[in-house]
Motif scaffolding. Structure first.
Motif, PDB file in Angstrom:
ATOM      1  N   GLY A  77       0.785  -1.226   0.000  1.00  0.00           N
ATOM      2  CA  GLY A  77       0.000   0.000   0.000  1.00  0.00           C
ATOM      3  C   GLY A  77       0.818   1.278   0.000  1.00  0.00           C
ATOM      4  N   VAL A  78       2.125   1.164  -0.080  1.00  0.00           N
ATOM      5  CA  VAL A  78       2.997   2.340  -0.081  1.00  0.00           C
ATOM      6  C   VAL A  78       3.664   2.410  -1.454  1.00  0.00           C
ATOM      7  N   PRO A  79       3.290   3.384  -2.283  1.00  0.00           N
ATOM      8  CA  PRO A  79       3.805   3.432  -3.658  1.00  0.00           C
ATOM      9  C   PRO A  79       5.211   4.038  -3.745  1.00  0.00           C
ATOM     10  N   LEU A  80       6.141   3.474  -2.995  1.00  0.00           N
ATOM     11  CA  LEU A  80       7.517   3.964  -2.931  1.00  0.00           C
ATOM     12  C   LEU A  80       8.499   2.809  -2.881  1.00  0.00           C
ATOM     13  N   THR A  81       9.727   3.119  -3.193  1.00  0.00           N
ATOM     14  CA  THR A  81      10.828   2.187  -3.004  1.00  0.00           C
ATOM     15  C   THR A  81      11.798   2.839  -2.034  1.00  0.00           C
ATOM     16  N   ILE A  82      12.158   2.122  -0.976  1.00  0.00           N
ATOM     17  CA  ILE A  82      13.150   2.585  -0.008  1.00  0.00           C
ATOM     18  C   ILE A  82      14.288   1.567   0.008  1.00  0.00           C
ATOM     19  N   LEU A  83      15.245   1.758   0.889  1.00  0.00           N
ATOM     20  CA  LEU A  83      16.339   0.795   1.039  1.00  0.00           C
ATOM     21  C   LEU A  83      16.119  -0.037   2.293  1.00  0.00           C
ATOM     22  N   ALA A  84      16.467  -1.320   2.215  1.00  0.00           N
ATOM     23  CA  ALA A  84      16.320  -2.234   3.354  1.00  0.00           C
ATOM     24  C   ALA A  84      17.284  -3.403   3.175  1.00  0.00           C
ATOM     25  N   PRO A  85      17.581  -4.122   4.269  1.00  0.00           N
ATOM     26  CA  PRO A  85      18.411  -5.325   4.138  1.00  0.00           C
ATOM     27  C   PRO A  85      17.716  -6.353   3.238  1.00  0.00           C
ATOM     28  N   ASP A  86      18.493  -7.307   2.739  1.00  0.00           N
ATOM     29  CA  ASP A  86      17.938  -8.363   1.875  1.00  0.00           C
ATOM     30  C   ASP A  86      16.863  -9.189   2.571  1.00  0.00           C
ATOM     31  N   SER A  87      17.126  -9.591   3.804  1.00  0.00           N
ATOM     32  CA  SER A  87      16.203 -10.465   4.533  1.00  0.00           C
ATOM     33  C   SER A  87      15.429  -9.654   5.562  1.00  0.00           C
ATOM     34  N   VAL A  88      14.163  -9.365   5.222  1.00  0.00           N
ATOM     35  CA  VAL A  88      13.318  -8.598   6.134  1.00  0.00           C
ATOM     36  C   VAL A  88      11.961  -9.275   6.289  1.00  0.00           C
ATOM     37  N   ASP A  89      11.369  -9.049   7.428  1.00  0.00           N
ATOM     38  CA  ASP A  89       9.969  -9.406   7.640  1.00  0.00           C
ATOM     39  C   ASP A  89       9.176  -8.131   7.431  1.00  0.00           C
ATOM     40  N   ILE A  90       8.109  -8.229   6.649  1.00  0.00           N
ATOM     41  CA  ILE A  90       7.262  -7.072   6.400  1.00  0.00           C
ATOM     42  C   ILE A  90       5.859  -7.426   6.854  1.00  0.00           C
ATOM     43  N   LYS A  91       5.307  -6.579   7.704  1.00  0.00           N
ATOM     44  CA  LYS A  91       3.951  -6.795   8.209  1.00  0.00           C
ATOM     45  C   LYS A  91       3.124  -5.548   7.947  1.00  0.00           C
ATOM     46  N   LYS A  92       1.877  -5.773   7.590  1.00  0.00           N
ATOM     47  CA  LYS A  92       0.952  -4.671   7.355  1.00  0.00           C
ATOM     48  C   LYS A  92      -0.193  -4.801   8.347  1.00  0.00           C
ATOM     49  N   ALA A  93      -0.580  -3.681   8.926  1.00  0.00           N
ATOM     50  CA  ALA A  93      -1.690  -3.674   9.878  1.00  0.00           C
ATOM     51  C   ALA A  93      -2.637  -2.531   9.545  1.00  0.00           C
ATOM     52  N   ASP A  94      -3.916  -2.764   9.740  1.00  0.00           N
ATOM     53  CA  ASP A  94      -4.918  -1.722   9.558  1.00  0.00           C
ATOM     54  C   ASP A  94      -5.293  -1.215  10.946  1.00  0.00           C
TER      55      ASP A  94
END
Length: 163
Positions: free
Chosen positions: A33-50
């Protein structure tokens, strides 16, 4: 000639190994839901919450506790990045741990928190307005060094806007 070649190899090796940001790679957040590209490590956990009024995306390194970025987004409450930034700074100061501002830019800041007389933690906020949406990037809930907070702050500078 051998000495020169060896010197080049040593310089290249040192440059590669001292590149602190070298492990950060572009991460496209459109599917969250975020129309952007940022920098992050290769191995990440991504969680979305409403969270009813807004949504949250958490990006956390799987390998260490040194990288966690949270993005809160939803309908813009104002058309002024400066107003949102001031609200965020006031929120941090009201929490009672704020000691000083390390970096102050028009779209964000890095700050120091005093946990006790000998323990400090650093955090950041970056604000982005896109159309009628506001995005507030900030450090996770860990205790971060100034260098870690700076690295995460700079990683949140949008690499590209996804259309």
């Amino acid at each position: 000639m051998r000495v020169f070649s060896l010197l080049i190899v040593v310089i290249l090796f040192a440059a590669c190994s001292s590149n602190e940001d070298g492990y950060l790679k572009p991460l496209n957040l459109l599917e969250y839901g975020v129309p952007l590209t940022i920098l992050a490590p290769d191995s990440v956990d991504i969680k979305k919450a409403d969270l009813v009024v807004q949504k949250e995306v958490t990006i956390k390194s799987q390998k260490s506790d040194e990288f966690e970025i949270r993005i809160y987004y939803g309908d813009a409450t104002t058309s002024s990045v400066g107003d949102i930034k001031a609200q965020q700074m006031q929120f941090i100061k009201d929490a009672g741990l704020y000691s000083k501002t390390i970096l102050d830019e028009p779209e964000g800041f890095i700050y120091e928190s005093s946990i006790d007389s000998s323990l400090y933690s650093y955090g950041f906020r970056r604000i982005l307005l896109m159309g009628d949406q506001e995005y507030i990037f900030h450090s996770g809930s860990g205790i971060y060094t100034q260098e870690q907070a700076e690295e995460m702050y700079h990683a949140t500078k949008p690499q590209e806007m996804v259309k």
